[in-house]
Design a protein around this motif. Structure first.
Motif, short mmCIF file in Angstrom:
data_model
loop_
_atom_site.label_atom_id
_atom_site.label_comp_id
_atom_site.label_asym_id
_atom_site.label_seq_id
_atom_site.Cartn_x
_atom_site.Cartn_y
_atom_site.Cartn_z
N ASN A 25 -7.35 -1.75 -0.02
CA ASN A 25 -6.25 -1.15 0.74
C ASN A 25 -4.95 -1.02 -0.03
O ASN A 25 -4.02 -0.38 0.41
N SER A 26 -4.87 -1.76 -1.13
CA SER A 26 -3.66 -1.73 -1.94
C SER A 26 -4.09 -1.82 -3.40
O SER A 26 -5.26 -1.63 -3.71
N GLU A 53 -2.65 13.23 6.43
CA GLU A 53 -2.06 11.89 6.40
C GLU A 53 -3.22 10.90 6.30
O GLU A 53 -4.16 10.97 7.09
N ASP A 66 -6.45 0.90 12.94
CA ASP A 66 -7.08 1.10 11.63
C ASP A 66 -6.36 0.36 10.52
O ASP A 66 -6.91 0.14 9.44
N VAL A 67 -5.10 0.02 10.79
CA VAL A 67 -4.29 -0.62 9.76
C VAL A 67 -4.52 -2.13 9.83
O VAL A 67 -4.72 -2.68 10.90
N VAL A 68 -4.55 -2.80 8.67
CA VAL A 68 -4.71 -4.26 8.65
C VAL A 68 -3.32 -4.90 8.60
O VAL A 68 -2.49 -4.53 7.77
N MET A 75 0.37 5.06 15.78
CA MET A 75 -0.77 5.99 15.81
C MET A 75 -2.04 5.37 15.22
O MET A 75 -3.14 5.62 15.69
N HIS A 76 -1.86 4.57 14.17
CA HIS A 76 -3.03 4.03 13.45
C HIS A 76 -3.15 2.52 13.64
O HIS A 76 -3.72 1.84 12.79
N PRO A 79 -0.81 -8.44 8.36
CA PRO A 79 0.45 -7.75 8.09
C PRO A 79 0.24 -6.55 7.18
O PRO A 79 -0.45 -6.63 6.18
N PHE A 80 0.89 -5.46 7.57
CA PHE A 80 0.75 -4.19 6.87
C PHE A 80 1.94 -4.05 5.93
O PHE A 80 3.07 -3.89 6.36
N LYS A 81 1.65 -4.17 4.63
CA LYS A 81 2.71 -4.00 3.64
C LYS A 81 2.61 -2.59 3.10
O LYS A 81 1.63 -2.25 2.45
N TYR A 107 3.58 6.19 12.49
CA TYR A 107 2.29 5.94 11.81
C TYR A 107 1.64 4.65 12.32
O TYR A 107 0.45 4.61 12.61
N LEU A 111 -5.19 7.04 5.71
CA LEU A 111 -5.14 5.59 5.91
C LEU A 111 -4.99 4.93 4.54
O LEU A 111 -5.30 5.54 3.51
N SER A 140 0.85 -1.20 0.00
CA SER A 140 0.00 0.00 0.00
C SER A 140 0.88 1.23 0.00
O SER A 140 1.91 1.25 0.66
N PRO A 149 2.30 9.29 19.73
CA PRO A 149 2.46 9.40 18.27
C PRO A 149 1.40 10.33 17.68
O PRO A 149 0.21 10.05 17.76
#
Lengths: 448, 448
Positions: B344-345, B14, A95-97, A91-92, A99-101, A88, B16, A40, B6
């Motif tokens: 998301n990507s 910024e 909200d982030v999924v 902080m998020h 594994p976050f790539k 980031y 998501l 992403s 953070p």
């Protein structure tokens, strides 16, 4: 009016159009490949609170940073893309999924003393894969496969991704009872390619390490066989240190994984001399060299870390990542004449109406090309034909079409290939197909 | 260890990942269209000498600027992309080929008081066409055709590019003998959409302009017919002022030119009320509105100027350009729910091996997809299937393929369309074609 001398600061890269087209194409290829592999995009602010950015910094970094006040805020320009990522993720995190790539391509700032090949503003092109609590070792194998795709797509084939493992090194130093000096040892060992074995030997002795131990360290890092043989040699050392054993196992899994991603054996290898300066890495580490130009140093480095965001949160975010230092790489390639320049812009064809009378027909042609996604341009204005041809030559476009009375009357154009001199009469309806078929995108970099 | 909270500064955008994907796609479309029309990329430093950037500034801009010292240098962050362009053209005038068509997409900085919809760091997406000494009026017609392509490609169809001409306004004010108040008049008139006719009337009277003249000004800017009728009405005024006459002629040429570029009549119109604040413009001026959302204001503005680089050189570089204020536009679209989020990507398919046994086959599938430029990803690690499905749902990917024993044994995959629930068994060799055929890129913005 007094004129101000137009200039930029030293240590800042600014390119002429021809070079900028090449740089942009390189960046596009990196971006495309990062997206191809499921990363992403991320875009964090260039300015952050100093408190945030300096949580981890210190020493050299802190001296180099661009820091200033605005209103009540103590601000800094980011000096890498990793610290903003760690902020980031903390902080998020909800909200982030995972594994976050994520990939990020952006400028970072370091106010270093200007010197050749060093930049104060430069692009980093980062990818990281972040887990929530844990992250499978197989992701360590995916990273080299991405870099391999990027480099081949750019035209770089003759490269080696060197792989090592920090747990292996840590275990080995523990086994030799020199673990309290491991940071210094790693720093010294890391220089072996630059300064040679003799110097390393001397510097290690200077750390007050016994000669027999220094010899063992040197013999260890010099193990240089093919990948599966190195694994076997390491196993045969019969070292029972736990970290060492985990290190071998991780290295073996990563090597097998890389093969499964279809990376050619010639493009990756275990290299026990690479250490990476940062204490931040905890497992797999990567460096990448151009085989014909080892003096360029690593063009792409990274590794596995246990804990991305420890300065901002108690939660554990392990990850693995790698970064291409694009500005420096580009500069090194330019200085060696390894970049293929073509045109000042992205256009494939330039349409030149001979006079105002042919402008309407020329615009029909240009509209058709652009509607069919063929980047192209038209010479407007009443300049002499000589000037228009001069312009075509200067911008380096591959095809030009001069449109005169005959062309307009009979609804065709004459396309001239500026590289070969070849000319082709093409009917209006066939122009798009002709250009699509005669224009092959060439690799931007040529190392051969 | 004490944790640092953070956070980022207010006034900095910024996003998501889901939103960032949309933002990146929008930026890619703008970039692609700028390149399609023959613009060269430009990338200037974010930091410049204050002396350079402030050559022209003053007033509000100077207060808003991020300015600081580093070593002996008085530095500032760029507050737009026009001043760096003017410095670049003066500095590289002997290396650049004219007409110089350049685009630049980059962040600029203004330390404004933070308020809703205002950003301190924001993207501008600029195009300019610069001539050396002169620049044909036909280029003024090309600018709207590019913007039209960009907006339609984004999914925005219902917009109007409003066009006016500063020479026309200047001539009209000279004819009325109020030219010394023209800057103030333009500033007031520019607000008519926001504050209404009555307020404009009052404010013009406050400038000590006679009521009969104010009425003439209002009647003039209210001329609102179709484009060719407006030209006729203007001609019928029989005003002999030279600037006025040139203004009509330029406007007429630009309108005819725009048509030749195939722009639909519904997407551009003369609007005598638009004036643009900057005194910098000297001919054609543009603003662009979303017809259904006039309150958003102009999303894309610009115009013709006589002299780009007067602060740095005696040479004359006239030009015409336009800028999309992307960060603000994106924010406005998001707040009205007009952005289509998907994944998301950038991936089209997610491959999920049921267990470690199927990992090898799953990697064969993923390698094939990526080798064929189909962005895709694979779930690695030993998570439960439930967790993997949960991941697939959260990232919003369109197709998933669960790979179990049967798939591996018989060399096929079952692709599930997560939007429709439909499932298809597809042989290994057919996967690329299937995905290429079933995946249609949708427009990112939907105003309907």
């Amino acid at each position: 009016m007094n004129k101000i001398k137009p200039r930029i600061l030293s240590g800042f890269m600014e390119l002429l159009p021809e070079q900028q087209v090449a740089m942009t194409k390189i960046m596009d290829i990196i971006k495309k490949n990062y997206e191809l592999f499921g990363f992403s995009p991320l875009d964090t602010p260039v300015i952050e609170l100093s408190e945030t950015l300096l949580a981890k910094a210190g020493g050299e970094t802190e001296k180099q940073i661009y820091r200033f006040n605005k209103g009540d805020n103590d601000l800094s320009l980011r000096f890498d893309l990793t610290v903003p990522l760690s902020r980031y993720v903390a902080m998020h995190q909800n909200d982030v999924v995972f594994p976050f790539k994520r990939y990020q391509i952006g400028k970072v700032y370091r106010g270093e003393r200007p010197q050749k090949g060093r930049f104060r503003e430069f692009y980093q092109c980062d990818i990281d894969i972040i887990g929530n609590g844990e992250l499978d070792i197989n992701y360590d194998a995916e990273i080299p496969s991405i870099i391999c795709n990027v480099l081949k797509d750019l035209g770089i084939n003759d490269f080696t991704i060197k792989i090592n493992n920090r747990k292996l090194l840590k275990g080995f130093f523990e086994y030799l009872n020199v673990e309290e000096k491991s940071v210094d040892i790693l720093r010294i060992v890391d220089k072996i390619l630059k300064v040679g074995e003799e110097e390393i030997f001397k510097e290690l002795l200077d750390l007050n390490i016994e000669k027999s131990i220094v010899e063992k360290i040197l013999n260890f890092i010099k193990i240089d066989e093919n990948n599966s043989e190195i694994i076997q040699v390491l196993k045969n050392l019969n070292i029972t240190n736990e970290s060492f054993i985990i290190g071998i196992s991780e290295l073996e899994q990563v090597l097998n994984g890389i093969k499964c991603y279809g990376v050619s054996d010639s493009n990756f290898k275990i290299d026990l001399t690479i250490a990476r300066g940062l204490d931040y890495y905890t497992g797999t580490i990567y460096e990448t060299n151009l085989n014909k130009y080892p003096e360029v140093g690593s063009i792409c480095s990274g590794g596995r870390y246990d804990n991305l965001s420890s300065y901002y949160t108690d939660k554990n975010f392990p990850g693995v990542g790698i970064s291409i230092g694009l500005t420096r790489l580009f500069d090194q390639l330019v200085s060696r004449n390894l970049i293929q320049y073509k045109c000042n812009s992205f256009i494939k064809a330039l349409i030149i109406p001979v006079s105002e009378n042919e402008k309407d027909f020329a615009l029909q042609v240009i509209n058709m090309l652009r509607n069919n996604n063929i980047a192209s341009d038209i010479c407007l204005g009443n300049n002499k034909i000589k000037n228009k041809m001069n312009y075509a030559n200067k911008i380096g476009v591959k095809f030009i079409a001069m449109i005169g009375e005959e062309e307009k009357l009979n609804n065709f154009i004459t396309l001239k290939n500026m590289e070969t001199g070849e000319q082709n009469k093409i009917e209006f309806d066939g122009i798009v197909d002709f250009l699509n078929n005669s224009y092959k995108e060439e690799k931007i970099i040529n190392l051969d």
